[in-house]
Write a protein that holds these residues in place. Structure first.
Motif, short mmCIF file in Angstrom:
data_model
loop_
_atom_site.label_atom_id
_atom_site.label_comp_id
_atom_site.label_asym_id
_atom_site.label_seq_id
_atom_site.Cartn_x
_atom_site.Cartn_y
_atom_site.Cartn_z
N GLN A 66 0.80 -1.22 0.00
CA GLN A 66 0.00 0.00 0.00
C GLN A 66 0.84 1.28 0.00
O GLN A 66 0.48 2.26 -0.67
N THR A 85 -4.24 -3.30 -3.98
CA THR A 85 -4.76 -3.10 -2.64
C THR A 85 -5.97 -2.17 -2.65
O THR A 85 -6.18 -1.40 -3.60
N ALA A 86 -6.74 -2.22 -1.57
CA ALA A 86 -7.86 -1.29 -1.42
C ALA A 86 -7.36 0.14 -1.38
O ALA A 86 -8.04 1.06 -1.86
N ASN A 90 -8.80 3.29 -3.54
CA ASN A 90 -9.33 4.48 -2.87
C ASN A 90 -8.63 5.76 -3.29
O ASN A 90 -9.24 6.83 -3.34
N ILE A 143 -4.57 -3.83 6.74
CA ILE A 143 -5.98 -3.95 6.38
C ILE A 143 -6.12 -3.33 4.98
O ILE A 143 -5.66 -2.22 4.73
N GLY A 144 -6.77 -4.05 4.08
CA GLY A 144 -6.89 -3.58 2.70
C GLY A 144 -5.80 -4.09 1.78
O GLY A 144 -5.75 -3.73 0.60
N HIS A 148 -5.17 -9.43 2.99
CA HIS A 148 -6.53 -9.26 3.49
C HIS A 148 -7.52 -9.84 2.48
O HIS A 148 -8.43 -10.60 2.84
N TYR A 149 -7.34 -9.48 1.22
CA TYR A 149 -8.21 -9.99 0.15
C TYR A 149 -8.13 -11.51 0.07
O TYR A 149 -9.15 -12.20 -0.04
N TRP A 304 -14.09 -5.25 -2.65
CA TRP A 304 -13.74 -4.24 -1.65
C TRP A 304 -14.92 -3.32 -1.36
O TRP A 304 -15.17 -2.93 -0.21
N HIS A 307 -17.47 -4.99 0.86
CA HIS A 307 -17.04 -5.14 2.24
C HIS A 307 -16.72 -3.81 2.92
O HIS A 307 -16.17 -3.78 4.02
N LEU A 309 -14.61 -1.36 2.19
CA LEU A 309 -13.25 -0.83 2.23
C LEU A 309 -12.91 0.04 1.03
O LEU A 309 -11.78 0.51 0.89
N LYS A 311 -14.29 3.61 -0.93
CA LYS A 311 -15.15 4.78 -0.69
C LYS A 311 -16.32 4.84 -1.66
O LYS A 311 -17.44 5.13 -1.29
#
Length: 333
Positions: A66, A85-86, A90, A143-144, A148-149, A304, A307, A309, A311
């Protein structure tokens, strides 16, 4: 007179007559992790494939995926070579443009990249499945993250939910290994060469290899928007990347042995700091020409978003641009 001619020829070379290609190469900052999945980047640096197309790679090493997306957004990097990644999604959802441009590693059957490992003492005591980890602590980088995925998809496949385990973000890949070895948690999600290191040391036992469970586009090459707008440099970088990807595919995924394979092992060991014997245990799959898995980025963003995570939704075409790859492939044998 002869001396004068020699002097003039030397001056012509120094002042821009015949300049070696390497002298013309421009530095490009590339964010990367010290993982086996970065072998294509390391190979391209060592073999001079990027320099061949006017790029001087400047590798910047990170401990998790990230922060690379954050550094691309801030302008501290021009290229990122890491997991999806999330956080990346985002950033784009927030209005900062980053482009996913090529494959850098897939979870694929029979090709080790990431795995879920449990402590060896718990394995010996009978903890040998995901259901045995219900209510237990599982280490991830953040997290993200890709890990995590992975865990979320593993749990869903077993009819379980993310709340059935406690995800513990430890921020960096080495911290995952340290925590499992010190028995501070029950399991970790990590990547090669850390998977093989933990297994070889007797600290952990893999209970799920991701590629054998579900294939997905885990890692990619990414461009910062400013770098992408310099079309010549962006395509030049991609040409070097494709040349390296083809070398990797042929030597590692196709031949699987021999001098060319040994060379890639040695280069990867040099950059990751892992012994060659560990590197040999897990090389990931990636497309020979660097093509992405069609539609997979969109599937990840939908997960994402579901769940909570992400926006807001992002259209896949607003973040994926394979035109640099298509242009690079034109005329390449």
């Amino acid at each position: 007179m002869k001396r004068l001619v020699v002097v003039l020829l030397v001056a012509a070379v120094l002042l821009g007559g015949v300049v070696p290609a390497r002298a013309q190469a421009q530095k490009v900052k590339i964010g990367v992790l010290k993982l086996s999945s970065s072998a294509v980047i390391f190979l391209g640096v060592e073999k001079g494939y990027f320099r061949e197309f006017g790029v001087e790679p400047d590798l910047v090493f990170f401990q998790a995926a990230q922060p690379i997306a954050v550094a691309l957004a801030s302008g501290d990097l021009e290229v990122g070579a890491t997991g999806l990644t999330a956080g990346l999604y985002n950033i784009v959802a927030g209005g900062v443009q980053i482009w996913i441009v090529a494959d850098k590693g897939r979870e694929w059957p029979d090709h080790n990249l990431t795995a879920l490992l449990v402590r060896k003492d718990l394995w010996d005591a009978g903890v040998k499945s995901l259901r045995d980890l219900k209510g237990k602590k599982v280490g991830v980088t953040q997290i993200g993250s890709t890990f995590h995925y992975n865990m979320g998809r593993f749990l869903e496949k077993e009819g379980m939910a993310l709340g059935d385990v406690e995800l513990v973000p430890l921020q960096a890949l080495p911290a995952l290994s340290d925590a499992l070895t010190a028995r501070r948690l029950e399991a970790v999600m990590t990547a090669e060469p850390f998977v093989s290191r933990l297994e070889a040391s007797g600290a952990g036992v893999p209970i799920i290899h991701t590629g054998d469970t579900f294939p997905w586009q885990i890692a990619v090459m990414m461009y910062a928007d400013k770098f992408a707008k310099n079309r010549a440099r962006a395509v030049g970088f991609m040409k070097g990347y494709v040349k390296s990807s083809r070398h990797y595919f042929d030597a590692v995924l196709k031949q699987k042995s021999g001098p060319a394979y040994d060379e890639v092992v040695g280069i990867t060991a040099k950059y990751t700091g892992a012994p060659p014997a560990i590197i040999r245990r897990g090389f990931p799959y990636q497309d020979r020409d660097g093509r992405l898995m069609p539609g997979d980025v969109g599937r990840q963003m939908a997960w994402w978003l579901k769940h909570g995570l992400m926006k807001k939704p992002v259209a896949e075409q607003a973040i994926v641009d394979e035109s640099f790859l298509r242009d690079a492939l034109k005329g390449m044998k």
